[in-house]
Design an enzyme around this catalytic site. Sequence first.
Site, PDB file in Angstrom:
ATOM      1  N   LYS A  22       0.832  -1.211   0.000  1.00 42.72           N
ATOM      2  CA  LYS A  22       0.000   0.000   0.000  1.00 42.72           C
ATOM      3  C   LYS A  22       0.864   1.258   0.000  1.00 42.72           C
ATOM      4  O   LYS A  22       0.634   2.173  -0.801  1.00 42.72           O
ATOM      5  CB  LYS A  22      -0.895  -0.010   1.257  1.00 42.72           C
ATOM      6  CG  LYS A  22      -1.525   1.332   1.572  1.00 42.72           C
ATOM      7  CD  LYS A  22      -2.423   1.277   2.785  1.00 42.72           C
ATOM      8  CE  LYS A  22      -1.762   1.459   4.128  1.00 42.72           C
ATOM      9  NZ  LYS A  22      -1.446   2.825   4.534  1.00 42.72           N
ATOM     10  N   ASN A  23       1.847   1.302   0.885  1.00 38.52           N
ATOM     11  CA  ASN A  23       2.595   2.543   1.065  1.00 38.52           C
ATOM     12  C   ASN A  23       3.620   2.807  -0.046  1.00 38.52           C
ATOM     13  O   ASN A  23       4.256   3.856  -0.065  1.00 38.52           O
ATOM     14  CB  ASN A  23       3.241   2.583   2.455  1.00 38.52           C
ATOM     15  CG  ASN A  23       2.174   2.728   3.540  1.00 38.52           C
ATOM     16  OD1 ASN A  23       1.027   3.063   3.248  1.00 38.52           O
ATOM     17  ND2 ASN A  23       2.554   2.469   4.784  1.00 38.52           N
ATOM     18  N   CYS A 116      -5.198   7.472   9.406  1.00 36.31           N
ATOM     19  CA  CYS A 116      -5.437   6.877  10.725  1.00 36.31           C
ATOM     20  C   CYS A 116      -5.258   7.905  11.828  1.00 36.31           C
ATOM     21  O   CYS A 116      -4.420   8.796  11.737  1.00 36.31           O
ATOM     22  CB  CYS A 116      -4.455   5.734  10.958  1.00 36.31           C
ATOM     23  SG  CYS A 116      -5.041   4.167  10.333  1.00 36.31           S
ATOM     24  N   ARG A 121       0.335  14.186  13.388  1.00 38.46           N
ATOM     25  CA  ARG A 121       1.043  13.852  12.151  1.00 38.46           C
ATOM     26  C   ARG A 121       1.214  15.109  11.313  1.00 38.46           C
ATOM     27  O   ARG A 121       0.523  15.323  10.325  1.00 38.46           O
ATOM     28  CB  ARG A 121       0.290  12.766  11.384  1.00 38.46           C
ATOM     29  CG  ARG A 121       0.208  11.479  12.170  1.00 38.46           C
ATOM     30  CD  ARG A 121      -0.615  10.428  11.498  1.00 38.46           C
ATOM     31  NE  ARG A 121       0.105   9.770  10.399  1.00 38.46           N
ATOM     32  CZ  ARG A 121      -0.416   8.776   9.684  1.00 38.46           C
ATOM     33  NH1 ARG A 121      -1.621   8.338   9.954  1.00 38.46           N
ATOM     34  NH2 ARG A 121       0.281   8.221   8.721  1.00 38.46           N
ATOM     35  N   PRO A 122       2.168  15.966  11.713  1.00 31.39           N
ATOM     36  CA  PRO A 122       2.356  17.234  11.002  1.00 31.39           C
ATOM     37  C   PRO A 122       2.981  17.018   9.634  1.00 31.39           C
ATOM     38  O   PRO A 122       3.487  15.939   9.332  1.00 31.39           O
ATOM     39  CB  PRO A 122       3.327  17.991  11.915  1.00 31.39           C
ATOM     40  CG  PRO A 122       4.077  16.937  12.648  1.00 31.39           C
ATOM     41  CD  PRO A 122       3.163  15.771  12.788  1.00 31.39           C
ATOM     42  N   ASP A 304       4.436   0.129  12.220  1.00 29.73           N
ATOM     43  CA  ASP A 304       3.225  -0.469  11.642  1.00 29.73           C
ATOM     44  C   ASP A 304       3.045  -1.941  12.018  1.00 29.73           C
ATOM     45  O   ASP A 304       2.027  -2.542  11.690  1.00 29.73           O
ATOM     46  CB  ASP A 304       3.231  -0.334  10.111  1.00 29.73           C
ATOM     47  CG  ASP A 304       3.082   1.107   9.667  1.00 29.73           C
ATOM     48  OD1 ASP A 304       2.680   1.934  10.500  1.00 29.73           O
ATOM     49  OD2 ASP A 304       3.360   1.399   8.495  1.00 29.73           O
ATOM     50  N   ARG A 395      -8.731  -0.407   4.790  1.00 29.13           N
ATOM     51  CA  ARG A 395      -7.882   0.613   4.176  1.00 29.13           C
ATOM     52  C   ARG A 395      -6.509   0.030   3.829  1.00 29.13           C
ATOM     53  O   ARG A 395      -5.791   0.573   2.995  1.00 29.13           O
ATOM     54  CB  ARG A 395      -7.672   1.795   5.130  1.00 29.13           C
ATOM     55  CG  ARG A 395      -8.870   2.728   5.221  1.00 29.13           C
ATOM     56  CD  ARG A 395      -8.503   4.012   5.964  1.00 29.13           C
ATOM     57  NE  ARG A 395      -7.140   4.378   5.652  1.00 29.13           N
ATOM     58  CZ  ARG A 395      -6.185   4.577   6.542  1.00 29.13           C
ATOM     59  NH1 ARG A 395      -6.422   4.493   7.814  1.00 29.13           N
ATOM     60  NH2 ARG A 395      -4.961   4.890   6.168  1.00 29.13           N
TER      61      ARG A 395
END
Length: 416
Positions: A22-23, A116, A121-122, A304, A395
Amino acid sequence: MDKYIIEGLNPLNGEIKVGGAKNAALPIIAASLLADSQVVLEDIPKLRDVTNLCSIIEDMGAKVKRDQNRIEIDSSTVSKTEADHDLARKLRASYYILGVMLARSGHARTTLPGGCNIGNRPIDLHLKGFRALGAEVNLDHGVVDVKADQLKGAEIYLDYPSVGATINIMIAASRAEGKTVIENAAREPEIVDLANFLTVMGANIKGVGTDIIKIEGVDEMHGVEHRIIPDRIEAGTYMIASAITGGDVFVRNVLTEHVKPLIAKMHEMGISVEEDIAGVRVKAGNKLKAVDVKTLPYPGFPTDMQSQMMALLTQADETSLIIETVRENRFMHVDELKRMGAEIKIDGHSALIKPGRLTGAEVRATDLRAGAALILAGLAAEGKTEVKDIYHVERGYENIEERLRGVGASINKVSE
Ligand code: EPU
């Protein structure tokens, strides 16, 4: 709303095939918009995040043809430089539109991304990179607008080896004038896959997989065919599924060097992991030894995999320790695991996991990997476990219930 119903305590046996990462797929789909002709991608997982990203680029004018795990993208018709806000909010990776459209058209606009709910999460490092490349960056009410007449290569030091920032800067710099150096770059395999894709398209990128990436901007990039690397987190999740049920599963389509941190921990726990060119065979006995785990950027133990590892450690012989250093708020699965009888104590970024029997319960997936951990716990629990809010799981895992059923798990998706 769908939920999974799991009856635990069936040892898994057989073979599971892992899909594309996915990533890696997400930034590669976005970066396809840099090609001047058609891009064909293979092994694209059928996931909600992928569908949403495809909808974003279609809305911007791209022609996307999807057939099972193959996607054809023709971006010659892209006219918009702004991502639809409602769609962009649905996935974090929508921020890759910024780097891509900045490189392609000198302008990009999107709303701050969703994804998520796992802590702060900047995207300050992404924006720092764009500014260094000469872009004007404006943030207004959660909308990011970046523009540049001509991006110019620069030396960029990342305060943290952020995966997303490394990707976004690499993409933008691939079309900048001159040379860019990213220092303290992230080294995740998904970044290497993207760089390989960009390089075949015509980009000039050196040093990926190390913490210094050098990019010489080019004027043109052409369409290519590319196969996405296997998903190491999906692979790791199935490896743990085998171990937690005392099973014997061959997980196919795994690049074993990408799951080394997990293999190392499994060996320490006394689990047999046989590496093969096509994948890994994971076989666990009755006794699992307790271990300590600390999450770190690649090649450290992946954040993860932290929640899935925690599920496994509830079945160890003694108390284990997990330290989460990558993300805040990534212990949301703990309360849910406790409903299943797990004894876990949190202190800041650390979790102490005591050994104990798990029993089925009604639990909620609070994020993607938390959901995976609850499924794993359900496989090891006595009785029936119901996992709700499984849209999070969908997802990131394609047909997880079918794949697990294929090796003997009792798991069904039902509509409430
Ligand atoms: N960070 C900053 N500023 C930034 C960017 C990041 O401070 O501008 C910090 C974050 O706050 C965080 C840390 O850096 O604490 C790591 O974030 P990173 O940017 O590396 O992560 P990401 O790009 O947002 C990707 C994956 C995540 C995975 C992380 C770490 C994608 C689409 N997402 O996120 O995947 O957890 O890298 O490996 O690639 C998942 O698949 O479940 C998932 C959440």
